[in-house]
Scaffold this active site. Sequence first.
Site, PDB file in Angstrom:
ATOM      1  N   LEU A  46       0.831  -1.203   0.000  1.00  0.00           N
ATOM      2  CA  LEU A  46       0.000   0.000   0.000  1.00  0.00           C
ATOM      3  C   LEU A  46       0.864   1.251   0.000  1.00  0.00           C
ATOM      4  O   LEU A  46       1.678   1.450   0.901  1.00  0.00           O
ATOM      5  CB  LEU A  46      -0.923   0.016   1.223  1.00  0.00           C
ATOM      6  CG  LEU A  46      -1.720  -1.267   1.512  1.00  0.00           C
ATOM      7  CD1 LEU A  46      -2.784  -0.989   2.572  1.00  0.00           C
ATOM      8  CD2 LEU A  46      -2.351  -1.826   0.256  1.00  0.00           C
ATOM      9  N   ALA A  47       0.690   2.075  -1.007  1.00  0.00           N
ATOM     10  CA  ALA A  47       1.577   3.239  -1.142  1.00  0.00           C
ATOM     11  C   ALA A  47       0.854   4.427  -1.767  1.00  0.00           C
ATOM     12  O   ALA A  47       1.449   5.222  -2.486  1.00  0.00           O
ATOM     13  CB  ALA A  47       2.788   2.860  -1.988  1.00  0.00           C
ATOM     14  N   ARG A  98       2.008  13.825   7.489  1.00  0.00           N
ATOM     15  CA  ARG A  98       2.901  14.121   8.617  1.00  0.00           C
ATOM     16  C   ARG A  98       4.351  14.326   8.175  1.00  0.00           C
ATOM     17  O   ARG A  98       5.173  14.802   8.950  1.00  0.00           O
ATOM     18  CB  ARG A  98       2.797  12.991   9.661  1.00  0.00           C
ATOM     19  CG  ARG A  98       1.469  12.992  10.405  1.00  0.00           C
ATOM     20  CD  ARG A  98       1.204  11.671  11.130  1.00  0.00           C
ATOM     21  NE  ARG A  98       0.701  10.638  10.221  1.00  0.00           N
ATOM     22  CZ  ARG A  98       0.323   9.407  10.606  1.00  0.00           C
ATOM     23  NH1 ARG A  98       0.402   9.072  11.884  1.00  0.00           N
ATOM     24  NH2 ARG A  98      -0.118   8.531   9.725  1.00  0.00           N
ATOM     25  N   GLY A 121      -1.038   6.743  -0.029  1.00  0.00           N
ATOM     26  CA  GLY A 121      -1.263   7.863   0.885  1.00  0.00           C
ATOM     27  C   GLY A 121      -0.322   9.030   0.611  1.00  0.00           C
ATOM     28  O   GLY A 121       0.727   8.882  -0.016  1.00  0.00           O
TER      29      GLY A 121
HETATM   30  C1  UD1 Z   1      -1.509   1.851   9.885  1.00  0.00           C
HETATM   31  C2  UD1 Z   1      -2.420   0.843  10.591  1.00  0.00           C
HETATM   32  C3  UD1 Z   1      -2.009   0.750  12.045  1.00  0.00           C
HETATM   33  C4  UD1 Z   1      -0.567   0.332  12.118  1.00  0.00           C
HETATM   34  C5  UD1 Z   1       0.344   1.260  11.314  1.00  0.00           C
HETATM   35  C6  UD1 Z   1       1.709   0.637  11.207  1.00  0.00           C
HETATM   36  C7  UD1 Z   1      -4.609   0.974   9.474  1.00  0.00           C
HETATM   37  C8  UD1 Z   1      -5.997   1.483   9.550  1.00  0.00           C
HETATM   38  N1  UD1 Z   1      -3.784   1.297  10.481  1.00  0.00           N
HETATM   39  O1  UD1 Z   1      -1.722   3.125  10.470  1.00  0.00           O
HETATM   40  O2  UD1 Z   1      -2.816  -0.210  12.718  1.00  0.00           O
HETATM   41  O3  UD1 Z   1      -0.156   0.289  13.485  1.00  0.00           O
HETATM   42  O4  UD1 Z   1      -0.153   1.419   9.986  1.00  0.00           O
HETATM   43  O5  UD1 Z   1       2.609   1.453  10.546  1.00  0.00           O
HETATM   44  O6  UD1 Z   1      -4.269   0.291   8.527  1.00  0.00           O
HETATM   45  N2  UD1 Z   1      -2.380   4.070   2.343  1.00  0.00           N
HETATM   46  C9  UD1 Z   1      -2.968   3.937   1.102  1.00  0.00           C
HETATM   47  N3  UD1 Z   1      -4.228   4.420   0.907  1.00  0.00           N
HETATM   48  C10 UD1 Z   1      -4.944   5.029   1.893  1.00  0.00           C
HETATM   49  C11 UD1 Z   1      -4.324   5.175   3.162  1.00  0.00           C
HETATM   50  C12 UD1 Z   1      -3.043   4.684   3.351  1.00  0.00           C
HETATM   51  O7  UD1 Z   1      -2.376   3.386   0.181  1.00  0.00           O
HETATM   52  O8  UD1 Z   1      -6.078   5.424   1.624  1.00  0.00           O
HETATM   53  C13 UD1 Z   1      -1.003   3.554   2.539  1.00  0.00           C
HETATM   54  C14 UD1 Z   1      -0.022   4.655   2.878  1.00  0.00           C
HETATM   55  O9  UD1 Z   1       0.602   5.150   1.719  1.00  0.00           O
HETATM   56  C15 UD1 Z   1       0.981   3.947   3.784  1.00  0.00           C
HETATM   57  C16 UD1 Z   1       0.188   2.807   4.404  1.00  0.00           C
HETATM   58  O10 UD1 Z   1      -0.975   2.658   3.622  1.00  0.00           O
HETATM   59  O11 UD1 Z   1       2.067   3.415   3.059  1.00  0.00           O
HETATM   60  C17 UD1 Z   1      -0.189   3.078   5.843  1.00  0.00           C
HETATM   61  O12 UD1 Z   1      -0.960   4.256   5.927  1.00  0.00           O
HETATM   62  P1  UD1 Z   1      -0.849   5.259   7.140  1.00  0.00           P
HETATM   63  O13 UD1 Z   1      -1.834   6.347   6.936  1.00  0.00           O
HETATM   64  O14 UD1 Z   1       0.550   5.622   7.395  1.00  0.00           O
HETATM   65  O15 UD1 Z   1      -1.392   4.329   8.328  1.00  0.00           O
HETATM   66  P2  UD1 Z   1      -1.075   4.488   9.875  1.00  0.00           P
HETATM   67  O16 UD1 Z   1      -1.857   5.603  10.422  1.00  0.00           O
HETATM   68  O17 UD1 Z   1       0.361   4.492  10.102  1.00  0.00           O
HETATM   69 CA    CA Z   2       2.145   4.601   8.742  1.00  0.00          CA
END
Ligand code: UD1
Ligand code: CA
Length: 471
Positions: free
Chosen positions: A11-12, A18, A14
Amino acid sequence: MSDRPFAALVLAAGQGTRMKSQLPKVLHEVAGRPMVCWPVQAAFDAGAEQVVVIVGHGAEAVEEALRADFGDRVKTALQAEQRGTGHAARCGMPALEGFDGDVVILYGDVPLIEPEAVRALTAARQDGPLSLLTCRAPDPTGYGRILRDGDAVVGIREHKDASEAERAIDEINPGLYAAEIGFLREALDGLSDDNAQGELYLTDVVAAAAAKGGARGVEWPLASLQGVNDRAQLAEVTAVMRRRIATRHAKNGVTIRDLSRVDIDHGVTLAPDVVLEPNVVLRGDTHVGEGARLDVGCVLTNVTVDAGAYLKPYSVATDSKVGEGAQVGPFSHLRPGSDLGPEAHVGNFVETKKTKLGRGAKANHLAYLGDGIVEDRVNVGAGTIFCNYDGFQKHVTHLEEGCFIGSDSQLVAPIRVGKGAYVATGTTVTKNVPADALAVGRTRQENKEGYASRLRARLEAKAKAAKAAKK
Ligand code: UD1
Ligand code: CA
């Protein structure tokens, strides 16, 4: 029993708010490589048959970075709107149409993942519809917390949704899962956004698995699964990666005086018996041959150093080549296109650019060699300048085999000094010098006997007269 084939979703999509950056978070580099490439690599190394990266924010740039690293091996899927990690995983599923096996899901912002972690995950998946890694975190702030009922994992609570009591849980979700594909598809379809962030949480598939025969949690050290949400964490993760890379080279026969004080990009190769003193930085496509020595503070970017060469302290080189047994520095600057032949010497405060030095050629002190061809065994004296630029164009200085350039000479390019010729110290060379000739271009010296004391007396008298006139 971890023989079931698996595909990986990374997943990449976002933005990484931050990070406070123009650059999508997953393109920030860790050890000279975009962050997202690391989990992709780990998935391949663990044996993934397919890797699909979910892109969204900065999709084109992310796709380009992936292509640069992996060519066509990686597929991408678009998540046009970032509606959470669960939604992102959903967007990846069509790319796995027809695939029958397990699906490993990784986050693109967890660059330290190693293949062993992925393999532990796929092995544990054999016991139920889903497995996940969990970590003990001294400071669990920000992470999802693992909810257990006795030993069984029953769900994950996101930090923002957690109660006071749940926030006290120190077992966290680093964000790695393996699931049976049929179960996963169904669980993703069932997600809701009824939570603090109004997003589809991938973490909710864990509760769904728990209800359907069990979610298997495998504890793993957090040190290799730290996520990057801000640049402080980026720095921490980079330090771990840097140390890991240095350790790998040390185990492969490289002497590294201080493992935590070298900075080696991931694409760098080092042959056995290379020696790296503290504060050496090796970037990009840099390759160092057997027994070469890089002394304190050398910074090399896209440089090939052949066997036995010695770069003395604080030498800086970019897009250049240093031949076998050559010596450079201290304090040399090899700019792009410098190509030093075997046994060549480039000494302190010498700058080279787009210049080729032949075997055993020497420029040992305070010189500028730009746009030059310096053949074998040429000696360039201290303070020599290749005047390569006329304000509009660059021109070539060609020094043929074995010629000798006296100190403090200027070679006004385009210019050629023939084989074995001699340029006298302090000459401004504006005409080609034939082979074996001597070029002298300076006023002839004259010595006036006894003149110094007469001169002093005259100057002293003058000074006295001036002083008297003031009174
Ligand atoms: C997420 C987890 C959390 C975990 C943490 C570990 C969820 C809901 N939460 O939170 O339990 O402890 O990671 O690092 O999964 N992304 C997408 N599309 C989106 C949102 C995010 O591709 O719509 C990708 C982001 O680019 C990123 C990853 O998913 O690489 C994680 O997203 P992020 O928003 O950083 O999640 P956390 O709040 O860290
Ligand atoms: Ca994260």
